[in-house]
Scaffold this active site. Structure first.
Site, PDB file in Angstrom:
ATOM      1  N   GLY A  10       3.142   2.163   3.314  1.00 14.59           N
ATOM      2  CA  GLY A  10       4.597   2.010   3.424  1.00 14.59           C
ATOM      3  C   GLY A  10       5.095   0.944   2.479  1.00 14.59           C
ATOM      4  O   GLY A  10       4.333   0.383   1.677  1.00 14.59           O
ATOM      5  N   ILE A  12       6.392  -2.295   2.979  1.00 13.24           N
ATOM      6  CA  ILE A  12       5.838  -3.652   3.101  1.00 13.24           C
ATOM      7  C   ILE A  12       4.305  -3.612   3.045  1.00 13.24           C
ATOM      8  O   ILE A  12       3.671  -4.433   2.377  1.00 13.24           O
ATOM      9  CB  ILE A  12       6.315  -4.342   4.408  1.00 13.24           C
ATOM     10  N   ASP A  31      -2.795   5.195   7.074  1.00 11.75           N
ATOM     11  CA  ASP A  31      -1.380   5.608   7.026  1.00 11.75           C
ATOM     12  C   ASP A  31      -1.315   7.131   7.152  1.00 11.75           C
ATOM     13  O   ASP A  31      -2.113   7.835   6.542  1.00 11.75           O
ATOM     14  CB  ASP A  31      -0.757   5.160   5.686  1.00 11.75           C
ATOM     15  N   GLY A  36       5.387   6.465   4.848  1.00 16.26           N
ATOM     16  CA  GLY A  36       4.659   5.851   3.734  1.00 16.26           C
ATOM     17  C   GLY A  36       4.474   6.875   2.624  1.00 16.26           C
ATOM     18  O   GLY A  36       4.640   8.080   2.850  1.00 16.26           O
ATOM     19  N   LEU A  76       1.156  -2.758  10.883  1.00 12.35           N
ATOM     20  CA  LEU A  76       2.512  -2.520  10.379  1.00 12.35           C
ATOM     21  C   LEU A  76       2.999  -1.104  10.654  1.00 12.35           C
ATOM     22  O   LEU A  76       4.184  -0.815  10.477  1.00 12.35           O
ATOM     23  CB  LEU A  76       2.578  -2.770   8.853  1.00 12.35           C
ATOM     24  N   THR A  95       5.160   6.755  18.582  1.00 14.68           N
ATOM     25  CA  THR A  95       4.407   5.991  17.578  1.00 14.68           C
ATOM     26  C   THR A  95       4.460   4.508  17.906  1.00 14.68           C
ATOM     27  O   THR A  95       3.444   3.818  17.866  1.00 14.68           O
ATOM     28  CB  THR A  95       5.023   6.190  16.170  1.00 14.68           C
ATOM     29  N   TYR A 149      14.307   1.481  19.971  1.00 18.43           N
ATOM     30  CA  TYR A 149      13.454   0.834  18.962  1.00 18.43           C
ATOM     31  C   TYR A 149      13.188  -0.614  19.352  1.00 18.43           C
ATOM     32  O   TYR A 149      12.049  -1.079  19.352  1.00 18.43           O
ATOM     33  CB  TYR A 149      14.134   0.926  17.595  1.00 18.43           C
ATOM     34  N   LYS A 153       9.496  -2.146  20.429  1.00 16.88           N
ATOM     35  CA  LYS A 153       8.907  -3.284  19.731  1.00 16.88           C
ATOM     36  C   LYS A 153       8.683  -4.452  20.692  1.00 16.88           C
ATOM     37  O   LYS A 153       7.728  -5.212  20.554  1.00 16.88           O
ATOM     38  CB  LYS A 153       9.800  -3.707  18.555  1.00 16.88           C
TER      39      LYS A 153
END
Ligand code: UDP
Length: 322
Positions: A10, A12, A31, A36, A76, A95, A149, A153
């Protein structure tokens, strides 16, 4: 050291992989190429210290095999981007919660140090600023997709933190505030690449809402060095850190700055949130990080002004250099 970077193809993650190799570490990237891109890491494949594995963090057997081989993990991999979250809420939730749980459980099984990247979305509608790590989260209804989201997180953060508290899994949490730079795509909603691409094509710049909402944009190259320092710093274990820039800009002013730097003929078009995202969409009006804690821990500061960042992204886009 040998690191696993989930989501390493991806935006970052690929910069992080590059930086780790530059510092003579070894890296395995996992990934699924959902957001990505293979092109982000293609240039690293020649390096014997680099390995790319195409697969998902939801594949527990694969995650197990990779975690076993490394010294530490940068986690990440996630569904990111407000547009993506609103359009694919179920996939994003799976995910971000199930995937992270698999990665954290596996880290625990092998007792491997893990750094997880979280987000400034954690603070929700808290417009007090600058936001400190222990500030309140102010969220809207869980039925408004955007907040799923933030909640997913937060679950990741809680898992990482509780695994440290109860099981002594060395974990570090980093909350990223609007990271930008080359390789970031506008396809999932991120404002800076969207505006730059619109400006370069002389198309209308799509400012959502009033444009008075503000953000602070941090350059990706500042982030990856800090992530490496944090995973190497024993005192960072069990802690959460904000990382961001302190140069606050309204979205309207961002549009003007991008038009000026690119010498574009674009005009600004204001679009109501419900048209841009969905009915009842709620935005954060202000998001500014307090970075005292990360500065004290590793001496972090941002090194690039917003205009330098925009110029650099434009340069990369024009040379179409990955
Ligand atoms: N935004 C905008 N036009 C776009 C994309 C985003 O005005 O084409 C706004 C968005 O509504 C938000 C800000 O820019 O107020 C930053 O959006 P982004 O999705 O990049 O990050 P986040 O909302 O997560 O801070």
């Amino acid at each position: 050291m040998r690191f696993l970077i989930t989501g390493g193809a991806g935006f970052i993650g690929s910069h992080l992989a590059e930086e780790l190799l530059r510092a003579n570490h070894k890296g395995i990237v996992l990934d699924d190429l959902s957001t990505g891109r293979y092109e982000n890491i293609e240039h690293l494949l020649k390096n014997k210290n680099f390995e790319f594995v195409e697969g998902t963090i939801l594949n527990a057997t694969l995650v197990d095999k990779l975690v076993e081989q490394v010294d530490a993990i940068f986690h990440l991999a996630a569904a990111v981007g407000v547009d993506l979250i609103v359009k694919k809420p179920l996939e994003s939730l799976t995910t971000n919660i199930k995937g992270s749980e698999i990665v954290l459980d596996t880290a625990l099984r092998y007792h491997k140090k893990i750094l997880i990247t979280s987000t400034s979305e954690i603070y929700g509608k808290n417009i007090n600023g600058p936001l400190k790590e222990n500030d309140d989260r102010i969220l809207g209804s869980p039925l408004k997709t955007r907040w799923s989201y933030s909640t997913a997180k937060a679950v990741d953060e809680m898992l990482a933190y509780i695994y440290w508290k109860e099981k002594k899994l060395p974990s570090v949490i980093v909350r990223l505030f609007n990271i930008v730079g080359p390789r970031q795509t506008g396809a999932y909603g991120m404002v800076v690449p969207r505006f730059i691409e619109q400006a370069l094509r002389n198309e209308p710049i799509t400012v959502y809402g009033t444009g008075k909402q503000s953000r602070c944009f941090l350059y990706v190259k500042d982030v990856v060095g800090a992530l490496i320092k944090l995973i190497e710093e024993p005192k960072a274990v069990g802690e959460v850190f904000n990382i961001g820039s302190q140069e606050e800009v309204t979205i309207e002013a961002l549009a003007s700055q991008i038009i000026k730097i690119t010498k574009s003929r674009s005009r600004v078009e204001y679009i109501p949130y419900e048209k841009a995202y969905e009915e009842g969409f709620e935005d954060m009006q202000r998001r500014v990080p307090d970075i005292t804690k990360i500065h004290k821990m590793i001496g972090f500061k941002s090194n690039f002004s917003l205009s330098q960042i925009i110029e650099d992204i434009v340069r990369h886009l024009k040379s179409s250099k990955i």
